[in-house]
Write a protein that holds these residues in place. Structure first.
Motif, PDB file in Angstrom:
ATOM      1  N   HIS A 260       0.975  -1.724  -0.004  1.00 12.49           N
ATOM      2  CA  HIS A 260       0.128   0.198   0.208  1.00 12.49           C
ATOM      3  C   HIS A 260       0.885   1.422  -0.237  1.00 12.49           C
ATOM      4  O   HIS A 260       0.851   2.128  -1.349  1.00 12.49           O
ATOM      5  N   HIS A 309      -7.095  -2.368   4.146  1.00 11.61           N
ATOM      6  CA  HIS A 309      -8.298  -2.050   2.991  1.00 11.61           C
ATOM      7  C   HIS A 309      -7.966  -3.071   2.183  1.00 11.61           C
ATOM      8  O   HIS A 309      -8.736  -3.261   1.330  1.00 11.61           O
ATOM      9  N   HIS A 310      -7.449  -3.344   2.228  1.00 11.72           N
ATOM     10  CA  HIS A 310      -6.597  -4.231  -0.037  1.00 11.72           C
ATOM     11  C   HIS A 310      -7.014  -6.002   0.906  1.00 11.72           C
ATOM     12  O   HIS A 310      -7.219  -7.006   0.695  1.00 11.72           O
TER      13      HIS A 310
HETATM   14 CU    CU Z   1      -3.713   0.447  -0.272  1.00  6.03          CU
END
Ligand code: CU
Lengths: 545, 113, 228
Positions: A260, A309-310
């Motif tokens: 990220h 969030h992945h």
């Molecule tokens: Cu991300």
């Protein structure tokens, strides 16, 4: 880009002045150089090659998606999109602006003769090349089918493709990224010219400094994760394989702890480019300099606390997901600050519509769309519906291609005269910018709709009712491809036939515009003493206003 | 540039630190032979942190370096904690049961799980 | 700027003596840059090992039973001895840096060689440990058996982590020995003196860092969760 040689051959230029390009000749003077400008050119050539290899993969799988049943074998399709992702992320986007434009410009912008560690800089290029060769070897031998994320246990246990070679390629390239980031951090701290205080640094330097922090703090985790993966694949020990006691979600935690923030490695330098371009072509000081500078740092820090969030739909704890969702919304704030400040910079500015500015316009619009759709994905509920669909594909391409590639090409136009001493043909450049913008939207906007309708990503086939939108997308991709080839051609053309650029063709501010184009090997004859703020367009404003 | 006074450590200081490190090694080994439950790991880590701090502070000379370098050292540790804490938070809370909407278990609403 | 203050000849001499590279204005700037660069590099190392420590923390809490049962294969005496050896090597390394700062060439060489000896002893002891694992069929993936068999997979993960962490540490030790060899050669040629000792200092930092990693590995792998 690929042929610097004609410049050596042009007698009038050699006569005119010694610069970093014509000071030495022969391949040795390039391969053993420690000049940050020459290394930037080496990087530029290498990443352009990788960009076109990755682009070719995209063209091929877009052809496959013209037909609902697909045209190639499913395995081929999987290998194509995996190669596209791996090459574009690790070998183009991550090094794109830092290793080329920033490598060239940061020492000049801070008023130094070179980066702090010139030999380390060269080493990083060699490491990059080794990584790229390993990955290309994997692609040529038959490819990888894991996607760019190498998710375990598929990659560690089941995949029959060349995972090890590709993973080692990425592992290796990671070190080149670390070394670049380390060099930038030390250069910005220790190599600034007298009077170049932190609040006088160009925003491009700020954003690349923040990028350097992410590269240094994140990339080692990717390295160790890929090592664990490789070892599991070789020895079958089950660090990540749930069949034998491992936890595949741990792989994702470690992978996204880097990947990220890596998204911000890929976008922050682009934001820096846009700050420079917008200020120059609005002939105004960047609105809210401090906010823009600190938003880069805020992004660098916050980017490390949102990776979950992945993993909302992987079995990650719901409570952890809640926290990650909230933090992901937070990271939108500094990004939005930047967009607002660019817009405010343009407000009442005297705007000229030169090619780099067109790319900046494109960036601001497309990045905003990409960023806002990111918020849909940060929300727990909508993520369940849209994760793993084309919606997410469209979202990150709006950020990565609509954002970073736009900024990269725009920045390349902006500093091309500085790097080569030649102007590109303005009319062609504007035309290409338009083509790229149209082609981009035609390619990726339909994918938002496809994703919303539920078409999953990474499948070689799809229900027939999705064909119209897929054909539109493929058509857009071919236009986009043409859009990228045009600048390639006229840049090469301009090396020989382009109009000679003066020291400061855009009437821009910044130390890089106070030295000849192209610069000499040590950039400055005498160490500059900085007495002014960055973006000091004050006088001009009075004339205009 | 900052004034550069090279701070040369005294041999006595270095040897004392060495002796302390050896003592702490013996201490942590000895303490580990008792059963304190979860506290064993806490004690062991506390001793390890103390030892590491001694090495960082004296052997690596952080007591003489600039605030900037100290900031970098701290940043590295903070990032390590971010990684471990947020990852661990997932594993700690993954199996927490949560009270579903009360009506979900209420036959009167015609919904069952 | 220094250029205007010092006569050209003297400045050149000084630049030569301090191995000043062309793009730095002063030796101080060069040393500052090297120090910051080294610490930044050490941060990357912290996070590199950090990934393994994270995995270790997760699996240790996930499989406490298997973890406790693996403890009998960890040799506390050898681990403890190695800790002491590394601490000694850190002391000699610190003394080497001190010798360089005081321009004591012979002391410098002596302490560097002592450090290398301690480092080698560490690796030999590590080798003995690895050999024992091989004999006991405790090399995950290649030569592994486990009793009770229901712990087989989980114990294998924990032994893997043991090998990852100590192996990665040992690789760093080998690299460190290489760097020390380079230092000994340079010191023997009389490169280092009170005005130029940055390489000794930087490699010293690296060596101490590797020591610190072991300071954490020792209790985590050899001491905690052990039944006696
Ligand atoms: Cu991300």
């Amino acid at each position: 880009m690929a042929t610097i040689a004609p410049i050596h051959g042009t007698p009038e230029l050699s006569e005119r002045r010694v610069n970093y390009l014509n000071v030495e000749h022969g391949w040795k003077s390039w391969l053993f150089t420690t000049d940050h400008k020459r290394i930037a050119i080496l990087y530029l050539i290498s990443i352009t090659l990788m960009f076109f290899v990755g682009g070719l993969m995209a063209v091929l799988f877009r052809i496959n998606l013209l037909e609902p049943e697909g045209i190639f074998a499913p395995e081929t399709y999987n290998r194509l999109f995996s190669a596209h992702g791996i090459i574009m992320v690790f070998f183009f986007l991550v090094p794109s602006i830092p290793a080329t434009l920033a490598n060239f410009l940061i020492p000049i912008m801070v008023g130094a003769k070179d980066l702090a560690f010139p030999r380390v800089n060269l080493l990083s290029w060699y490491i990059y090349v080794v990584g790229a060769l390993l990955t290309l070897y994997a692609v040529i031998r038959g490819g990888v089918d894991t996607g760019w994320t190498f998710y375990a246990p598929y990659s560690s246990t089941y995949s029959n493709s060349y995972v090890l070679a590709a993973a080692f390629g990425v592992f290796t390239a990671g070190f080149s990224s670390i070394l670049t980031g380390l060099n930038f951090i030390v250069t910005v701290h220790k190599m600034r010219a007298p009077g170049m205080t932190w609040s006088r640094l160009p925003l491009f330097v700020w954003s690349n400094y923040a990028t350097g922090l992410i590269q240094v703090l994140g990339t080692p985790v990717l390295a160790i994760t890929l090592l664990l993966l490789a070892f599991e694949r070789i020895a079958h020990v089950g660090i990540f394989d749930p069949n034998i006691g491992g936890d595949p979600i741990l792989f994702q935690h470690l992978f996204w702890f880097y990947s990220h923030p890596a998204v911000y490695i890929m976008i922050l330098p682009g934001m820096g480019v846009i700050s420079e371009i917008v200020s120059c072509f609005s002939h105004k000081r960047v609105f809210g300099y401090n906010f823009v500078a600190f938003s880069s740092m805020a992004i660098a820090v916050l980017s490390f606390v949102v990776w979950g969030h992945h993993m909302f739909i992987t079995g990650e704890s719901m409570y952890t997901s809640l926290a990650f969702s909230f933090l992901s919304f937070m990271v939108a704030v500094p990004s939005a600050i930047k967009v607002f400040n660019w817009t405010a910079t343009m407000y009442k500015g005297s705007i000229s519509f030169d090619t780099p500015m067109l790319y900046a316009f494109g960036f601001i619009g497309l990045f905003t769309i990409g960023g806002l759709t990111g918020l849909y994905l940060a929300a727990l509920g909508t993520d369940v519906a849209t994760h793993g669909t084309y919606f997410i594909v469209a979202h990150f391409h709006y950020v990565m291609v609509g954002g970073m590639v736009m900024a990269f090409v725009g920045g390349l136009h902006f500093w091309w005269p500085k790097m080569t001493g030649r102007m590109y043909p303005e009319a062609w450049a504007k035309f290409a910018a338009l083509i790229i913008f149209l082609g981009f939207n035609l390619t990726f906007f339909p994918q938002f709709i496809l994703g919303y309708l539920g078409m999953p990503r990474r499948y070689h086939a799809y229900p027939p009712e999705f064909q119209a939108l897929n054909v539109l997308s493929s058509a857009g991709a071919s236009i986009l491809g043409v859009g990228y080839v045009i600048p390639m051609i006229y840049f090469l053309w301009s090396l020989k036939y382009g109009k000679r650029a003066g020291m400061n063709p855009y009437d821009a501010r910044g130390l890089e515009w106070t030295i000849p184009s192209p610069p000499t090997t040590f950039n400055f004859d005498t160490t500059p003493v900085v007495t002014q703020e960055a973006y000091d367009y004050g006088e001009l404003e009075e004339v205009v206003g | 540039m900052s004034a550069h006074e090279v701070a040369i450590p005294k041999v006595k200081t270095l040897v004392l630190v060495w002796a302390a490190l050896i003592c702490f090694t013996a201490l942590t080994t000895w303490v580990a032979s008792f059963e304190f439950g979860e506290w064993n790991i806490v004690i062991a880590l506390l001793i390890a942190v103390t030892k590491a701090s001694l090495v960082v502070w004296i052997f690596m000379g952080v007591r003489h370096v600039t605030t900037l370098t100290r900031l970098f050292v701290v940043a590295g540790l903070v990032w390590l904690f971010i990684m471990i804490l947020l990852t661990a938070s997932d594993y700690k809370t993954r199996n927490w049961t949560y009270q579903a909407q009360p009506w979900a278990n209420n036959p009167a609403h015609g919904l069952s799980r | 700027m220094a250029e205007t203050l010092v006569p050209a000849g003297q400045e050149e001499l000084e630049a030569q003596e301090t191995h000043l590279r062309h793009h730095f204005a002063t030796p101080e700037q060069q040393t500052d840059a090297a120090t910051l660069g080294m610490w930044t590099f050490l941060i990357t190392e912290v996070l590199f090992f950090g990934g393994m420590f994270t995995a270790y923390a997760i699996y240790r809490t996930m499989y406490p039973g298997a973890f406790a049962s693996t403890s009998e294969f960890m040799d506390v005496r050898l681990g403890g001895a190695n800790t002491a050896v590394l601490i000694c090597s850190s002391l000699t390394m610190a003394l080497a840096v001190r010798a360089a700062q005081l321009s004591r060439r012979k002391d410098l060489i002596r302490f560097l060689i002592l450090t290398m000896i301690f480092g080698t002893v560490f690796l030999v002891i590590k080798g003995i440990e690895y050999h024992a694992k091989w004999v006991e069929y405790k090399v995950p993936g290649f030569r592994f058996t486990y009793e009770p068999s229901y712990y087989f997979h989980h114990a294998q993960i924990l032994f893997s982590l043991y090998f990852y962490m100590t192996g990665m540490h040992a690789i760093h030790m080998v690299v460190g020995l290489g760097l020390l060899t380079y230092l000994v050669i340079q010191a023997w040629r009389g490169i280092f003196h009170a005005r130029y000792f940055a390489p000794v200092e930087m490699i010293g930092l690296y060596w101490h860092f590797v020591d610190i990693v072991w300071i954490f590995l020792f209790p985590l792998l050899y001491l905690i969760g052990h039944k006696r």
